[in-house]
Scaffold this active site. Structure first.
Site, PDB file in Angstrom:
ATOM      1  CD  GLU A   1      -1.356  -0.534   3.518  1.00  0.00           C
ATOM      2  OE1 GLU A   1      -1.866   0.223   4.429  1.00  0.00           O
ATOM      3  OE2 GLU A   1      -1.839  -1.695   3.667  1.00  0.00           O
TER       4      GLU A   1
ATOM      5  CE1 TYR B   1      -2.469   4.160   8.859  1.00  0.00           C
ATOM      6  CE2 TYR B   1      -2.616   5.504   7.079  1.00  0.00           C
ATOM      7  CZ  TYR B   1      -2.140   5.345   8.288  1.00  0.00           C
ATOM      8  OH  TYR B   1      -1.573   6.099   9.043  1.00  0.00           O
TER       9      TYR B   1
ATOM     10  CB  CYS C   1      25.805  41.805  11.225  1.00  0.00           C
ATOM     11  SG  CYS C   1      24.007  41.911  10.318  1.00  0.00           S
TER      12      CYS C   1
ATOM     13  CE  LYS D   1      10.664   7.826   5.424  1.00  0.00           C
ATOM     14  NZ  LYS D   1       9.868   8.688   6.213  1.00  0.00           N
TER      15      LYS D   1
ATOM     16  CB  CYS E   1      24.553  46.653  10.884  1.00  0.00           C
ATOM     17  SG  CYS E   1      24.610  45.277  12.319  1.00  0.00           S
TER      18      CYS E   1
ATOM     19  CB  CYS F   1      20.803  45.236  12.391  1.00  0.00           C
ATOM     20  SG  CYS F   1      21.255  44.217  11.100  1.00  0.00           S
TER      21      CYS F   1
HETATM   22  S1  IVH Z   1       0.493   1.454   9.248  1.00  0.00           S
HETATM   23  C1  IVH Z   1       1.095  -0.238  13.474  1.00  0.00           C
HETATM   24  N1  IVH Z   1      -0.034   2.269   6.729  1.00  0.00           N
HETATM   25  O1  IVH Z   1       3.079   6.270   8.609  1.00  0.00           O
HETATM   26  C2  IVH Z   1       1.104   0.301  11.979  1.00  0.00           C
HETATM   27  N2  IVH Z   1       0.840   3.764   8.284  1.00  0.00           N
HETATM   28  O2  IVH Z   1       5.716   5.272  10.448  1.00  0.00           O
HETATM   29  C3  IVH Z   1       0.308   1.724  11.933  1.00  0.00           C
HETATM   30  N3  IVH Z   1       1.251   5.921   7.384  1.00  0.00           N
HETATM   31  O3  IVH Z   1       1.934   6.739  11.988  1.00  0.00           O
HETATM   32  C4  IVH Z   1       0.693   2.335  10.807  1.00  0.00           C
HETATM   33  N4  IVH Z   1       0.552   5.512   5.365  1.00  0.00           N
HETATM   34  O4  IVH Z   1       0.815   7.943  10.111  1.00  0.00           O
HETATM   35  C5  IVH Z   1       0.277   2.494   7.929  1.00  0.00           C
HETATM   36  N5  IVH Z   1      -0.439   2.838   4.552  1.00  0.00           N
HETATM   37  C6  IVH Z   1      -0.201   3.036   5.804  1.00  0.00           C
HETATM   38  C7  IVH Z   1       0.463   4.299   6.107  1.00  0.00           C
HETATM   39  C8  IVH Z   1       0.752   4.733   7.335  1.00  0.00           C
HETATM   40  C9  IVH Z   1       1.086   6.152   6.253  1.00  0.00           C
HETATM   41  C10 IVH Z   1       1.901   6.648   8.424  1.00  0.00           C
HETATM   42  C11 IVH Z   1       1.352   6.724   9.492  1.00  0.00           C
HETATM   43  C12 IVH Z   1       2.047   6.067  10.660  1.00  0.00           C
HETATM   44  C13 IVH Z   1       3.491   6.139  10.076  1.00  0.00           C
HETATM   45  C14 IVH Z   1       4.133   4.973  10.522  1.00  0.00           C
END
Ligand code: IVH
Length: 682
Positions: free
Chosen positions: A124, A236, A417, A323, A420, A441
């Site tokens: 996802e 999610y 600075c 990431k 000034c 300044c």
């Molecule tokens: S699952 C226990 N799914 O990422 C797991 N988090 O670093 C709960 N986030 O605090 C999170 N998209 O704010 C999950 N598809 C996704 C997400 C997601 C964004 C954010 C969320 C969470 C952070 C975790």
């Protein structure tokens, strides 16, 4: 006859009541079709007509008020500060990686731990916004809480209700009577660009990225403004007992059928090859999405397998986040300049050969402060890596030393600075070099005037950076108090000003005398005191006289004011020049107190006369701010830290162990919220 009357009443009202319920249902459905499915069935005009009809009926039937009505989405101005609520299940984060190999290694660990059981992974999007937990009871939204510290968060239900794609009443069937759903509140790119364009035109600071804009918006105290900004939300994670399915994917598909926005990108993956392909696809395809994403999330689908895998202290073992790497470009440094801010802080800026990065040309990038610039070890004409990540303001992240020109000299931070010439000073424990010449300044003076007249401060139209600089250059305005002695003829001496535009500025200056005290406090440019802190400080003090007298300890008792800010506020008002400016602003007729008749601050009793309180923990009946105000309004005093002089500790849930220990050792009475409320009610 009474009975006849009752029946008549029921007949008319019965029709209206049925129509209200029908309209609510229809409008909820059209909202869903429009905002979640993107397949509206009726025109905007027809939608507006139905909404108007519902508004009119609701206005004449206040007894049918329902906070979940589609009419509530436009918000009301009634919201107060935020209360806090403990999360039913803690809100944890995810283990992160930037490498596909590490995602594969995670997949293999999962396979091993599951000892050859069949498993499926759900891929996802990782939405880049701010996380939210929604609680539904009997098919209705009852509470929305931010992540906060993971254990407890701010209750932001009024604001969340304004987000059109969030169902207030669920559709379909099969939802558990009680459940929690988590997702990400986002500000789509289009709304983000629009908001920043507006802020730029108004001279307000821009949001660095949609994530900051989303979380900032969610914390606004004005739901009408929240509604206007156009937040959206993707979900999610479904939690609770009696969930419809024993796996994550089917639960999310059920949630989609109840009306939640669940991304189409959510996909079952059956092998590590599928996972790798998913990553390769979305690495570039995500750029076409209407919202910001900072990665992908992979989750084990089966809830039973999730349970077996369990959690570490910080994150679930059954999920991992991949990431996306920030976008990066390499370009040559032309020279380093040093910006002077209104507080005198010096920021080193790399001026670059223009380079294209994520769709925009970058010519300047901040290096933040001396420490960061030193760590980069920048030499003249170096080739620098510039990154944007989720930020719109690019930053320098590294140097390609192999491309360094022979004999190039290291770039030094300035010692005086650039505006000034004053010798810079560095406050102990701080990274910033500061120009101390705040009275002479130019960029500091002009910056403070510009800030003072800004829309969210004194809102004086017609004075921008250029005019402020000219007013100073002509010798008319040296500080913010001089604005109130400005004559129309002086303005007309300035290029670009005619009689009419000069009049407009003078009228704006006059009108600024009605701006509430809390905005005056923000307008003063007290270091580290932003809009929210200014509001809290102004409300806690009640008047400028009181604020100027408050001790560091008293200031620290104000919510959001830590030791550093408390010290700066006290120093600011101890300064003779600042005292003189405040006196002149007072004489000019600015609002220097919260009005006595302000129902939120008027005294209520002497029940707590002379008693000193420290507040600690999380409360359920009132917010901490409300308790602080109640203490003051009943004659008591708030202080930040426990000492022999403390009479009571008002303790909520999760009071810190150090405070508890100290309170016990000093034998201070600890009271809970009910005891406190009894004290003031008796
Ligand atoms: S699952 C226990 N799914 O990422 C797991 N988090 O670093 C709960 N986030 O605090 C999170 N998209 O704010 C999950 N598809 C996704 C997400 C997601 C964004 C954010 C969320 C969470 C952070 C975790």
């Amino acid at each position: 006859m009474p009975q006849q009357l009752t029946l008549d009443f029921l007949n008319n009202d019965g029709d209206d009541a049925a129509r209200i319920l029908q309209l609510r249902k229809e409008l909820h459905r059209h909202n869903y079709l429009y905002y979640v499915k993107n397949t509206p069935e009726i025109s905007d005009y027809d939608f507006d007509m139905l909404m108007k009809e519902l508004e009119a009926l609701e206005a004449s039937h206040p007894e049918m008020h329902d906070p979940n009505s589609p009419t509530s989405r436009v918000g009301s101005d009634l919201a107060d500060g935020f209360r806090q609520a403990a999360h039913v299940y803690p809100m944890l984060s995810l283990a992160n990686t930037y490498s596909i190999d590490e995602v594969d290694a995670w997949g293999k660990r999962v396979e091993e731990a599951l000892q050859g059981q069949q498993s499926c992974i759900i891929g996802e999007m990782k939405f880049d916004g701010t996380s939210i937990s929604l609680i539904y009871e009997h098919g209705k939204l009852v509470r929305a809480v931010t992540r906060g510290d993971g254990e407890k968060g701010d209750v932001v239900t009024d604001n969340v209700r304004t987000i059109q794609s969030i169902p207030l009443t669920l559709q379909g069937e099969g939802w558990p009577e009680f459940f929690e759903i988590r997702g990400e509140i986002v500000l789509p790119w289009a709304a983000f660009d629009r908001l920043n364009a507006e802020r730029e035109a108004a001279g307000d600071a821009l949001f660095a990225n949609p994530r900051n804009a989303a979380s900032g918006t969610l914390k606004l105290l004005n739901p009408t403004e929240v509604a206007r900004r156009g937040l959206d939300a993707y979900f999610y994670y479904l939690l609770g007992e009696n969930l419809p399915a024993d796996n994550h994917y089917d639960n999310m598909m059920a949630a989609r059928a109840w009306g939640f926005k669940v991304s189409d990108a959510m996909t079952p993956l059956y092998s590590l090859d599928d996972v790798d392909q998913y990553i390769n696809h979305w690495d570039s395809a995500r750029k076409e999405l209407p919202v910001a994403t900072d990665g992908l999330v992979f989750k084990v689908n089966s809830l039973r397998q999730q349970l077996n895998l369990g959690f570490t202290a910080k994150s679930p073992r059954w999920a991992v986040a991949y990431k996306f790497a920030a976008e990066r470009a390499l370009t040559r440094l032309r020279f380093v300049s040093f910006d002077v801010g209104r507080m005198g802080i010096i920021t080193p800026v790399a001026n670059l050969e223009p380079v294209l990065l994520s769709g925009t040309i970058v010519k300047r990038a901040s290096m933040h402060n001396d420490d960061i610039m030193r760590a980069l070890d920048i030499h003249e004409q170096d080739m620098l890596y510039v990154e944007k990540g989720g930020e719109i303001i690019p930053k320098i992240t590294g140097v390609d030393t192999s491309a360094r020109i022979q004999g190039a000299k290291p770039v030094e931070f300035v010692s005086s600075c650039p505006a000034c010439g004053a010798k810079l000073i560095r406050v102990e424990g701080e990274a910033a070099w500061v120009c101390p010449n705040k009275e002479n300044c130019v960029p500091q003076i002009v910056g403070r005037i510009e800030h003072f007249v800004g829309r969210r401060m004194m809102n004086i139209d017609g004075i921008g950076e250029e005019t402020a600089a000219q007013l100073f250059a002509h010798g008319f305005v040296h500080n913010i108090a001089d604005l109130y002695d400005l004559k129309p003829t002086q303005l007309q001496d300035i290029e670009g000003f005619a009689e009419k535009s000069a009049r407009r500025v003078i009228d704006g200056i006059e009108a600024s005398k009605n701006v509430p005290f809390e905005r005056v406090v923000f307008a003063l440019s007290i270091p580290y005191v932003g809009e929210t802190t200014a509001k809290k400080v102004a409300r806690a003090a009640g008047s400028i006289e009181r604020l100027m007298q408050m001790s560091v300890d008293e200031l620290e008792a104000i919510e959001d004011v830590g030791p550093r800010i408390a010290r700066t506020i006290a120093d600011f008002f101890a300064d003779n020049e600042n005292q003189a400016i405040v006196e002149r602003l007072k004489a000019a007729g600015l609002n220097m107190n919260i009005p006595d008749d302000d129902s939120a601050t008027a005294p209520l009793s002497n029940a707590l006369d002379g008693k000193s309180f420290v507040i600690s923990g999380v409360f359920s009946k009132h917010s901490r701010d409300e308790y602080k105000s109640l203490i003051e309004r009943h004659g008591g005093k708030n202080t930040g830290s426990i000492s022999k002089k403390t009479d009571f500790i008002l303790a909520g849930e999760n009071m810190g162990p150090a405070k508890l220990e100290k309170a016990k050792s000093l034998n201070i009475t600890i009271i809970d919220e009910d005891t406190f409320l009894n004290m003031i009610n008796s």
